[in-house]
Design a protein around this motif. Structure first.
Motif, PDB file in Angstrom:
ATOM      1  N   ALA A 164     -43.465 -55.498 -51.313  1.00  0.00           N
ATOM      2  CA  ALA A 164     -43.776 -56.690 -51.297  1.00  0.00           C
ATOM      3  C   ALA A 164     -42.902 -57.652 -52.313  1.00  0.00           C
ATOM      4  O   ALA A 164     -42.312 -58.875 -52.334  1.00  0.00           O
ATOM      5  N   SER A 165     -42.290 -57.145 -53.444  1.00  0.00           N
ATOM      6  CA  SER A 165     -41.241 -57.392 -54.226  1.00  0.00           C
ATOM      7  C   SER A 165     -40.020 -57.827 -53.400  1.00  0.00           C
ATOM      8  O   SER A 165     -39.386 -58.696 -53.623  1.00  0.00           O
ATOM      9  N   VAL A 201     -35.129 -51.571 -48.055  1.00  0.00           N
ATOM     10  CA  VAL A 201     -36.616 -51.402 -48.559  1.00  0.00           C
ATOM     11  C   VAL A 201     -37.336 -51.920 -47.242  1.00  0.00           C
ATOM     12  O   VAL A 201     -38.304 -51.276 -46.729  1.00  0.00           O
ATOM     13  N   ILE A 202     -37.184 -53.170 -46.991  1.00  0.00           N
ATOM     14  CA  ILE A 202     -37.857 -53.770 -45.884  1.00  0.00           C
ATOM     15  C   ILE A 202     -37.644 -53.280 -44.507  1.00  0.00           C
ATOM     16  O   ILE A 202     -38.675 -52.765 -43.669  1.00  0.00           O
ATOM     17  N   ARG A 203     -36.592 -52.820 -44.525  1.00  0.00           N
ATOM     18  CA  ARG A 203     -36.043 -52.421 -42.947  1.00  0.00           C
ATOM     19  C   ARG A 203     -36.661 -50.773 -42.865  1.00  0.00           C
ATOM     20  O   ARG A 203     -37.309 -50.497 -41.833  1.00  0.00           O
ATOM     21  N   ASN A 204     -36.547 -49.985 -43.867  1.00  0.00           N
ATOM     22  CA  ASN A 204     -37.187 -48.707 -44.075  1.00  0.00           C
ATOM     23  C   ASN A 204     -38.770 -48.973 -43.610  1.00  0.00           C
ATOM     24  O   ASN A 204     -39.207 -47.963 -42.973  1.00  0.00           O
ATOM     25  N   PHE A 205     -39.433 -49.511 -44.379  1.00  0.00           N
ATOM     26  CA  PHE A 205     -40.738 -49.573 -44.253  1.00  0.00           C
ATOM     27  C   PHE A 205     -40.925 -50.376 -42.790  1.00  0.00           C
ATOM     28  O   PHE A 205     -42.289 -49.684 -42.063  1.00  0.00           O
ATOM     29  N   LEU A 206     -40.373 -51.180 -42.168  1.00  0.00           N
ATOM     30  CA  LEU A 206     -40.827 -51.566 -41.187  1.00  0.00           C
ATOM     31  C   LEU A 206     -40.335 -50.586 -39.838  1.00  0.00           C
ATOM     32  O   LEU A 206     -40.980 -50.172 -38.877  1.00  0.00           O
TER      33      LEU A 206
END
Length: 256
Positions: free
Chosen positions: A185-186, A226-231
């Protein structure tokens, strides 16, 4: 000069033009920053049949039936936020009541919530609220319940992010449970703010060139990862679940 163009000034004419065609010509600077934010395939940058295809997929998530199915998830997020706020407020009142008329920041609530976790870990879970008197500023006790004044917008941001993740990805980011922006989220919050900032600083090289070795570019790359790895992990999990469902269906049909 060789591109056909049509200038429209009235709102109804704009609507007619947009409804008549799915062709969109993205603004190059917006496309540049958008690619760094949500990737080259972000919906706002697509055009023609590709845009129409993905737009139809997204549209299904906003039909009345789809929105109705999200109600319980939204309620769960709200319940988590209320529970976390109640615990943080109780701890805040138990430790140090604010002076009359003062406002409690989200950071202070987060600290109170962290203190409650510390007490829970140490084996102390009982919370006894100190007796307080209500006052004209809304601080203190209202009908015997402790209350505090704080900003609503930061809390709504936590709820909005959790609701989006829960309803669109089936993931609990835990922002409302912890009263803070969790790593994913951050990262999204930072990239959103960076996108807005860089769009306003169109002629600054440090904002335009993402490969320059600047602190903001380093952090942008880190949060983007962070976003890419999460998705990527979310998509992989969903695909694995779909494959498992298909295998179970085959076994069930074969057994019948």
């Amino acid at each position: 000069l060789t591109t056909p163009a049509c200038s429209v000034l009235l709102g109804r004419h704009v609507r007619s033009v947009l409804m008549a065609t799915s062709m969109r010509l993205p603004v190059s600077i917006m496309k540049h920053h958008g690619s760094q934010f949500l990737g080259r395939k972000m919906l706002l940058q697509l055009t023609g049949s590709e845009w129409r295809y993905y737009r139809n997929l997204v549209h299904r998530a906003f039909t009345p039936v789809a929105l109705g199915s999200y109600q319980r998830s939204i309620e769960c997020v709200a319940e988590k936020l209320v529970a976390s706020l109640s615990l943080a407020i109780a701890m805040r009142h138990r430790s140090n009541l604010p002076s009359s008329g003062s406002s409690t920041s989200l950071e202070q609530l987060q600290q109170a919530f962290a203190d409650s976790d510390t007490e829970s870990d140490s084996g102390s879970t009982e919370l006894s609220d100190p007796p307080t008197a209500s006052n004209a500023d809304g601080e203190g006790s209202i009908s015997g319940c402790p209350s505090l004044t704080t900003e609503v917008l930061p809390l709504m941001k936590l709820a909005a992010i959790d609701i989006f993740a829960e309803t669109s990805l089936g993931k609990d980011l835990g922002c409302c449970s912890s009263l803070t922006l969790t790593p994913v989220a951050s990262a999204f919050d930072y990239l959103t703010e960076e996108y807005t900032r860089r769009m306003k600083e169109l002629i600054k090289p440090a904002s335009l060139l993402y490969w320059l070795p600047t602190p903001s570019n380093y952090r942008h790359a880190r949060e983007r990862n962070v976003i890419r790895n999460f998705l990527t992990s979310t998509v992989s999990e969903r695909r694995a679940a779909m494959e498992m469902e298909k295998a179970e269906e085959k076994v069930g049909s074969g057994g019948g």
